[in-house]
Design an enzyme around this catalytic site. Sequence first.
Site, PDB file in Angstrom:
ATOM      1  N   ASP A 114       0.837  -1.196   0.000  1.00  0.00           N
ATOM      2  CA  ASP A 114       0.000   0.000   0.000  1.00  0.00           C
ATOM      3  C   ASP A 114       0.877   1.254   0.000  1.00  0.00           C
ATOM      4  O   ASP A 114       1.860   1.338   0.736  1.00  0.00           O
ATOM      5  CB  ASP A 114      -0.892  -0.023   1.247  1.00  0.00           C
ATOM      6  CG  ASP A 114      -1.798   1.181   1.338  1.00  0.00           C
ATOM      7  OD1 ASP A 114      -2.683   1.317   0.484  1.00  0.00           O
ATOM      8  OD2 ASP A 114      -1.612   1.986   2.281  1.00  0.00           O
ATOM      9  N   GLU A 169       1.686  -0.522  -4.992  1.00  0.00           N
ATOM     10  CA  GLU A 169       0.750   0.547  -5.320  1.00  0.00           C
ATOM     11  C   GLU A 169       1.638   1.776  -5.518  1.00  0.00           C
ATOM     12  O   GLU A 169       2.108   2.360  -4.541  1.00  0.00           O
ATOM     13  CB  GLU A 169      -0.262   0.779  -4.205  1.00  0.00           C
ATOM     14  CG  GLU A 169      -1.256   1.857  -4.555  1.00  0.00           C
ATOM     15  CD  GLU A 169      -2.202   2.204  -3.406  1.00  0.00           C
ATOM     16  OE1 GLU A 169      -3.376   2.526  -3.679  1.00  0.00           O
ATOM     17  OE2 GLU A 169      -1.773   2.166  -2.236  1.00  0.00           O
TER      18      GLU A 169
END
Length: 706
Positions: A345, A381
Amino acid sequence: MDIGPRPGRISPLGATFDGAGTNFAVFSEVAERVELCLFDDEGTEERIELREADGFVHHIYLPDVGPGRRYGFRVHGPYRPGRGERCNPSNLLLDPYAKAIEGDIVWDEALFPYHFGAPDQRNDLDSAPYVPKSVVINPYFDWGNDHPLQTPYHETVVYEAHVKGMTQTHPAIPEAIRGTYAAMAHPAMVDYFVKLGVTAVELMPVHQFVQDHALVQRGLSNYWGYNTIGFFAPHHAYSSSGRRGEQVQEFRSMVKTLHEAGIEVILDVVYNHTAEGNHLGPVLSFRGLDNAAYYRLSEEDPRFYWDTTGTGNSLRMNHPHTLQLIMDSLRYWVTEMHVDGFRFDLAATLARQFHEVDRLSSFFDLVQQDPVISQVKLIAEPWDVGDGGYQVGNFPPLWTEWNGKYRDTVRDFWRGEGGTLGEFASRLTGSSDLYQSDGRRPYASVNFVTAHDGFTLRDLVSYNDKHNEANGEGNRDGESHNRSWNCGAEGPTRDRDVLALRARQQRNLIATLLLSQGVPMLSHGDELGRTQHGNNNAYCQDSELTWLDWPNAAEGSELLEFTGKLIALRRDHPVFRRRRFFSGRAPRDSRSGTKDIVWLTPAGREMTDTDWETGFAKSLMVHLNGKAITEPDLRGLPVTDDSFLLLFNAHSESVTFTIPEEFDQWWAVEVDTAIPYTEYRPLTKAGTEMDIEARALVVLRGAQDA
């Protein structure tokens, strides 16, 4: 004879049970004194000073302390927020290396470093009654012959799933285990994944996370889980068997079961920040242990935090013990929990060794050299919210990336935006403009149209605007520019034409995703028409709004069958999952001289620069040459396949395509998104015309003869 405490070891960090006792080790450079706090079943606390410290690691070994024992730490040291020092022994602290965590936060003033009525006054209230406790676990588990699967990227189909949302309403799963790791391993779920054809399940955060105070006050919860406090501990709320270490064994059983079915387990991990928030947040672990070592502090005023995550803090990626924490965590999940990879993330924050995003930062150097982590799937990401944070295409060669440009381009193409043909072609063929220059392959691109963050697939074609009123923020939260199109009506409608168009658009998007070069990722429930009723930021909604509605899933059975067919088509034909980029030339050993890929106008002639630059053009055809030897497989054997014609029509009206004559002479219809099911059609002869419905995609497979 009572042997009593022993000095213990500095490694490994955390609580390590060896069958006779437990070694405790915790890092703090700033601490003057550290106490280990043991709790019995009645909650009585026993404090033991860790008198041994080497290299800023405080340690002790306690015989007869075993699995299930709850513990925490108290740190004595300087409390000078202006210097970034926040030690206070009134705070009971979680072990950053805790393998299990028991209990939930009870939000109370004692959790905060200040008094609510006097923010500059140090708070000495005891936080122990209000914080979760770390738990000593049993490290032993019968894995049998299990090991990480390492499915090749080009054969991978990723399915992003939420443990609770995926299983909470499934009627075949016993109610007592719904929403848990055990439910994910239930035969009903395993059979579903196998029949659908996905090869990897990417679990949204399962590291122990915290329910935000602000959400709890509004009667909501942190459903998604991007609020980590324990980087080694499986989230206890997803355990059906207990919270005193049982969650660890249940997680392992889930992994083992999915592996037996040939399904990889990938974890969505949040190493960019923690749940302690900014300077106004609670003291739960890292802040009280060594605030300046774990967090990026403001250079102008160390009372405050340097934040590129939008959560209040960012982990300090240039500190050796923070890097060690992350690397130790990653290795633990691979070696001890047998997971097959990670999706990171806000990974751009991990590249911020100083201020700028640096692909040569220490973290990436460590990953590259690590013999364990470098061998599993690593998915970034590739952005954060800081300056220069959008880094799609800029991660090191070992990494793959969520391709946000793929998502945006495919959405724009199918909603009829002009001037998208060129970029659409690039995204369809693996985004060589992003990944080829540094030696990466098409599978560096993890392609997706929808994910947990944003509209579901059904909502993407049903809403022009977000509808997040249930989140309690006046519909101000969430992305406002979604590249969505409601097909003529906002939200629910009985208009048959609108509903038919929405169904076709969903098929277009799924077919495009699964026929694109790269690694496709489906968001859970999209193949069943899951809706969040226009909520594109459902992070705080733990309810029927976000759970997959299994009792009514039959409504999406046609789309489910369609999705499974496209996954099977991809699996059976290597031309849709190449390991190398198309060259646009004929392979050296091709006798036909036909290029490996040819772009064509609907009239059947090869595209020119003018055709690509025509802003109003929304249709094209592409020939994928599978008959030539395109590349060796992983065994070094030549790969050959059928050839395919893909006919794309994103116009609002039907378009007549002419089947080119320089390739195969006969063509069979494999897919037509204008219809929800497969029907027999006679072979089509080269040179003939074919009408493609408005906003539809047709896949033709070359046939030997009629």
